[in-house]
Design a protein around this motif. Structure first.
Motif, PDB file in Angstrom:
ATOM      1  N   GLU A 144       0.837  -1.186   0.000  1.00  0.00           N
ATOM      2  CA  GLU A 144       0.000   0.000   0.000  1.00  0.00           C
ATOM      3  C   GLU A 144       0.877   1.243   0.000  1.00  0.00           C
ATOM      4  O   GLU A 144       2.088   1.171   0.262  1.00  0.00           O
ATOM      5  N   LEU A 145       0.264   2.360  -0.289  1.00  0.00           N
ATOM      6  CA  LEU A 145       0.984   3.621  -0.403  1.00  0.00           C
ATOM      7  C   LEU A 145       0.422   4.621   0.590  1.00  0.00           C
ATOM      8  O   LEU A 145      -0.795   4.663   0.823  1.00  0.00           O
ATOM      9  N   ARG A 162      -4.283  -2.169  -4.962  1.00  0.00           N
ATOM     10  CA  ARG A 162      -5.159  -1.061  -5.344  1.00  0.00           C
ATOM     11  C   ARG A 162      -4.353   0.227  -5.474  1.00  0.00           C
ATOM     12  O   ARG A 162      -3.285   0.371  -4.874  1.00  0.00           O
ATOM     13  N   ILE A 163      -4.852   1.118  -6.291  1.00  0.00           N
ATOM     14  CA  ILE A 163      -4.295   2.463  -6.432  1.00  0.00           C
ATOM     15  C   ILE A 163      -5.341   3.430  -5.874  1.00  0.00           C
ATOM     16  O   ILE A 163      -6.475   3.446  -6.357  1.00  0.00           O
ATOM     17  N   ASP A 187       4.066   4.220 -14.058  1.00  0.00           N
ATOM     18  CA  ASP A 187       4.239   2.785 -14.310  1.00  0.00           C
ATOM     19  C   ASP A 187       3.795   2.010 -13.074  1.00  0.00           C
ATOM     20  O   ASP A 187       4.424   2.099 -12.014  1.00  0.00           O
ATOM     21  N   VAL A 188       2.690   1.287 -13.192  1.00  0.00           N
ATOM     22  CA  VAL A 188       2.195   0.447 -12.091  1.00  0.00           C
ATOM     23  C   VAL A 188       2.142  -1.011 -12.549  1.00  0.00           C
ATOM     24  O   VAL A 188       1.363  -1.807 -12.027  1.00  0.00           O
ATOM     25  N   SER A 189       2.967  -1.380 -13.492  1.00  0.00           N
ATOM     26  CA  SER A 189       2.967  -2.739 -14.025  1.00  0.00           C
ATOM     27  C   SER A 189       3.495  -3.736 -12.997  1.00  0.00           C
ATOM     28  O   SER A 189       4.148  -3.380 -12.019  1.00  0.00           O
ATOM     29  N   ASN A 190       3.168  -5.001 -13.230  1.00  0.00           N
ATOM     30  CA  ASN A 190       3.659  -6.102 -12.386  1.00  0.00           C
ATOM     31  C   ASN A 190       3.321  -5.899 -10.922  1.00  0.00           C
ATOM     32  O   ASN A 190       4.170  -5.948 -10.035  1.00  0.00           O
ATOM     33  N   LEU A 195      -3.041  -5.617  -9.152  1.00  0.00           N
ATOM     34  CA  LEU A 195      -4.205  -4.756  -9.297  1.00  0.00           C
ATOM     35  C   LEU A 195      -5.382  -5.493  -9.953  1.00  0.00           C
ATOM     36  O   LEU A 195      -5.238  -6.113 -11.002  1.00  0.00           O
ATOM     37  N   LEU A 196      -6.539  -5.382  -9.322  1.00  0.00           N
ATOM     38  CA  LEU A 196      -7.777  -5.929  -9.875  1.00  0.00           C
ATOM     39  C   LEU A 196      -8.588  -4.840 -10.575  1.00  0.00           C
ATOM     40  O   LEU A 196      -9.318  -5.121 -11.529  1.00  0.00           O
TER      41      LEU A 196
END
Length: 603
Positions: free
Chosen positions: A142-143, A165-166, A180-183, A186-187
């Protein structure tokens, strides 16, 4: 001695007259000293399990030599140090970062990729000058909410973490140009991503997405979108509104249909391999006039439409592992095609040994078969590179289903009345008369003023824009690129819904003053002309303007007031003869250029 003990000792000054032998500190004093002068510190690959206090406090504590060094020489003035602006801690063994991170408020670049971080400190939210943040290849799940305070952030790398999640707050990073949020895991992704209107590159690859929000189409500046390796079964039709999109990656999903791209005039590369696409029709290709790479491998395609020959800039076509049994012979006439990949198809009309000889031999074979084709045989095999399969002037099926009046790529001097007659009773929204030899616009275009929203007159020989175009009251997009225009009529200001106008590659010597009076404009592309100046004060009135491309003109001076156009997300000025801003500033992107200009506004 443990690393922890060594770190504490390294920060303690020994008493006078004593010499103490210690193990080499994790951060040599010479590096710290150099960083005080350069403002940059690279500690990558040092197996650090924690960041020494001397790093966090580099701009707080005086250096150890300060009590001995009283030299006033330029190179030894320890008190005349530079705030740390770039800190690289990549490829270490860090599991966390100290809240003392807040002691480095001048940081513009922070790189902590390839560590073992499982959380970020709340203090990261105090780095308000941060422009590039790389926290990829860690273990973040998480962020922190504080991350979204970084309004100056232009580049954010979050790939290869464990994010599920973002947060919706990501929409607050309005100056972001690269994400870039690859790999990750995330659903879903939030619809607030659409608020990142200045984003240029966006990767969602290798997640578990079953859909992407339609709001993503609001990213009108986006050039690259990568959604490879997800679980998409369809693509929102709104994606077609992304007028700046150049590269789209949809590989390894579950797509059954190829999306259509009526507004993606700049699309150069499209990758849709490893899906379940069974049909490729003219509606999928007719708008891809700029396409260079088309990858369709590992699908279930059974045939190619003759409209593939309209892709005159196509250099690479990958059809590997489909169910294609025959090809249109006119494929051999594509002038730029350098790579045609056909392995794994049940082709009956082309011997395998010909395929194995490579693209040029294959194209030569196709051309030879086209010449041998008997007259009167199915014209799908005898069509030239610019001929549609139908002999009629217009594809009435496409007109009815796509609401498009198309008469392009005909090398026509005029548009026949029969084309307009065929549209009678059809709710036409798009007109495409591009890539002809038109010296004027047919007056009957005004008959469509109640419905048409998109007009493409690019790649013709127009020397003026007739008043009939100015009657198209619902027009949103107008493409006039690659003509010989020198001015626009003032009546064009009547187009009160116009959002995008493309005037690149014409002969404008002045910025068209009528454009200043169209408050709905969001995108103005006027590169490769001879424009000598721009009125920043009038441009400020266009409070919805997001993209302004004035590359390769004759601008001698950039007005500082242009920096007050706060809504601009993309400002392109390269290739002009002005001296300031210099190339190094232009290379840093729109935000840096606008900041530079604002700082030079006379007070």
């Amino acid at each position: 001695m443990s690393r922890r003990g060594g770190s504490r000792f390294a920060n303690r000054r020994p008493g006078p007259g004593f010499q103490t032998r210690v193990s080499e500190p994790p951060v040599p004093a010479g590096l710290i000293k150099t960083a005080r002068k350069s403002g940059q510190l690279n500690l990558s690959g040092r197996e650090l399990s924690e960041v020494p206090q001397s790093v966090w406090r580099i701009n707080v504590d005086p250096p150890e030599e300060s009590h001995l060094n009283v030299s006033f020489s330029a190179s030894d003035r320890w008190w005349d140090q530079t705030d740390l602006t770039k800190l690289i801690l990549a490829s270490n063994k860090l599991q966390c970062l100290s809240e003392d991170l807040q002691l480095l408020p001048a940081l513009t670049v922070l790189d902590v990729h390839d560590n073992q971080l499982n959380s970020l400190p709340c203090a990261i939210g105090q780095l308000l000058n941060l422009q590039k943040l790389n926290i990829s290849h860690n273990k973040l799940k998480e962020l922190p909410n504080e991350l979204w305070n970084l309004k100056s952030l232009q580049s954010l790398h979050l790939q290869h973490n464990e994010l599920e999640r973002i947060p919706e707050n990501i929409g607050q990073l309005v100056h972001l140009e690269e994400l870039d949020v690859s790999n990750n895991q995330l659903l879903t992704v939030p619809s607030t991503l659409g608020e990142l209107s200045g984003l240029l590159r966006f990767s969602l690859a290798s997640n578990k997405l079953k859909s992407i929000p339609s709001d993503i189409s609001k990213m009108r500046s986006l050039k690259l979108l990568d959604v490879t390796h997800n679980e998409l079964e369809c693509v929102p039709p709104e994606l077609a509104k992304m007028v700046s999109l150049e590269q789209l990656y949809l590989r390894h999903n579950r797509l059954h249909n190829l999306p259509e791209f009526p507004s993606c005039k700049y699309m150069k590369e499209l990758y849709v391999g490893n899906n379940q696409i069974e049909h490729l029709g003219s509606e999928h290709l007719k708008d891809l006039s700029a396409i260079v790479v088309l990858e369709l491998r590992d699908n279930k395609l059974k045939s190619l439409p003759d409209e593939i020959m309209l892709l005159q800039d196509l250099e690479r076509l990958d059809l590997t592992n489909n169910d294609i049994s025959s090809l249109p012979y006119a494929l051999g006439n594509l002038p730029m095609l350098k790579s045609l990949l056909l392995e794994g198809n049940p082709l009956r009309t082309i011997r395998r040994d010909i395929i194995k000889r490579g693209t040029q031999e294959l194209l030569k074979f196709l051309r030879s078969r086209m010449q041998e084709q008997p007259t009167g045989q199915d014209d799908s095999c005898s069509a030239t590179a610019m001929t549609l399969p139908s002999e009629s002037l217009i594809d009435t099926y496409t007109m009815a289903t796509q609401k498009m009046l198309e008469y392009s790529d005909r090398k026509a001097i005029v548009v026949p009345d029969e084309v307009f007659d065929a549209s009678d009773g059809v709710h036409i929204t798009t007109v495409n008369f591009s890539k002809n030899l038109l010296t004027g616009v047919p007056s009957r275009i005004s008959e469509l003023k109640a419905t048409v929203t998109d007009v493409n007159l690019g790649f013709n020989k127009l020397s003026s824009v007739p008043l009939e175009v100015c009657t198209l009251e619902h027009l949103i997009h107008l493409d006039l690129r690659n003509n010989i225009l020198t001015s626009l009529p003032m009546e064009i200001k009547r187009l009160l819904r116009l959002q995008t106008i493309i005037l690149s590659f014409n002969r404008f010597k002045e910025f068209p003053s009528a454009l200043y009076q169209i408050p709905t404009l969001e995108t103005i592309l006027i590169s490769n002309n001879q424009v000598g100046s721009i009125d920043a004060f009038q441009l400020m009135q266009l409070d919805k303007l997001i993209t302004l491309d004035m590359q390769n003109n004759d601008i001698m001076q950039v007005p500082p007031e242009l920096g007050s156009c706060l809504n601009l997300r993309t400002l392109l000025l390269e290739g002009n003869p002005f001296r300031n801003p210099r190339a190094a500033i232009l290379a840093r992107g729109t935000t840096a250029v606008l900041d530079y200009l604002r700082n030079r506004i006379p007070t």
